[in-house]
Design an enzyme around this catalytic site. Sequence first.
Site, PDB file in Angstrom:
ATOM      1  N   TYR A 110     110.233 -34.568 -14.393  1.00  0.00           N
ATOM      2  CA  TYR A 110     109.989 -34.574 -15.033  1.00  0.00           C
ATOM      3  C   TYR A 110     108.665 -33.218 -15.371  1.00  0.00           C
ATOM      4  O   TYR A 110     107.777 -34.061 -14.881  1.00  0.00           O
ATOM      5  CB  TYR A 110     109.344 -35.703 -15.691  1.00  0.00           C
ATOM      6  N   CYS A 113     105.614 -35.679 -16.439  1.00  0.00           N
ATOM      7  CA  CYS A 113     105.336 -37.091 -15.938  1.00  0.00           C
ATOM      8  C   CYS A 113     104.509 -36.860 -15.069  1.00  0.00           C
ATOM      9  O   CYS A 113     103.903 -35.683 -13.765  1.00  0.00           O
ATOM     10  CB  CYS A 113     106.518 -37.303 -14.922  1.00  0.00           C
ATOM     11  N   PHE A 115     103.357 -39.069 -12.049  1.00  0.00           N
ATOM     12  CA  PHE A 115     103.146 -38.918 -11.131  1.00  0.00           C
ATOM     13  C   PHE A 115     104.081 -38.056  -9.603  1.00  0.00           C
ATOM     14  O   PHE A 115     103.606 -37.932  -8.985  1.00  0.00           O
ATOM     15  CB  PHE A 115     104.576 -40.475 -10.362  1.00  0.00           C
ATOM     16  N   CYS A 116     104.902 -37.199 -11.067  1.00  0.00           N
ATOM     17  CA  CYS A 116     105.474 -36.025 -10.588  1.00  0.00           C
ATOM     18  C   CYS A 116     104.016 -34.839  -9.808  1.00  0.00           C
ATOM     19  O   CYS A 116     103.912 -34.445  -9.212  1.00  0.00           O
ATOM     20  CB  CYS A 116     106.379 -35.162 -11.538  1.00  0.00           C
TER      21      CYS A 116
END
Length: 384
Positions: A110, A113, A115-116
């Site tokens: 995403y 996101c 973490f991404c």
Amino acid sequence: MAAACARTVSKVGLSFLETPAARRSGTVSYLLGNVGTHGSRRSYGTGGPGFRSKLFSSVRSGGGRVLGCAFLLGGGLGLYQTMKLSVQQHLAEEEKKASGGGLKLTLYQYKTCPFCSKVRAFLDYHGLPYEIVEVNPVMRQEIKWSVYRKVPILMVDSELQLNDSSVIISSLKTFLTSEGKSLTQILSCYPEMKSLNDKGKEVTEYNNKYWLMLSEADNGVVYPQKGMQKEEMKWRQWADDWLVHLISPNVYRTTGESLASFDYIVREGKFGAVEGFFAKYVGAAAMFVIAKRLKSRHNLQEDVRQDLYKAVNEWVAAIGKSRKFMGGDQPNLADLAVFGVLRVMEGLQAFDDMMENTKVKFWYKRMERATLNHEGLSQRASKQ
């Protein structure tokens, strides 16, 4: 093998040149041209009978010398070509290693996101080429093939699946640093652990995910000073366990900020027109409520901005005034993790407030330049 053959040919040539018959003949003088007599070398056509007769006569009178020169010349040329090819192959291998070993990387993500964003920051900084598959956060059809239903997911060569942002980063960093280790071997050092959380839901965690699996020699190169490894691991975990939980309460702090955030999410994400409309308004309302719950769960202050400011200033204080980055002159994995988390707020009110009310601006701009310029790529190439 080719180099050995070339050297052998050269030795054979030298042995011919050392024979008594070769030393007695005047072949070398003929082959080089009688410079002393004529002052300059004469050009001969290869088709004239005079040239052939002189050459054959020379071979008959001093054949060993001619043959020795031929072997020596051939061996030298062969050795040169072999060394040239070896250097070219070595440079190609180093370039391939510097660019990630020729790995084909596909990141399922995403856009907003955190973490991404951490994984993208790592890949960008190290100059690793990758493709992005934007996942629809509602239907998630793009990852329906995966048992693991979260993002980010990184596929390597369309075969090996890496889950969890910190595992992805640690395993890739180990691969780029170590010699002779495959990603499959490295990934086995980060085993899955399944357990039930407080709500009885199964969760997956990974052992050792903040560790790099390096030899003692490689570890000394990555962490040249005492305490650097522990410091990096501490702040990587801090980014995952604390900093990331400050993002949602801050970007969905008010109804207006929630709408602005979801407007950005819909524009950057993979939504259809109708789906995007509902996602914007229904999602904004839902996340406004969820943000309030997160504030209570993590014991945040009434004004959640203050927790964000405090956390960011704590990070800047840990770097100190004598270092550009926590990693020193170059970012380390903690720098990339914190930068990746904070970056998802760009374009929103929470980001502007953070830049204005904390001391993070100069570090953040340095990190921005480092990732955009792929500075980790040139750094790795210089060490290899």
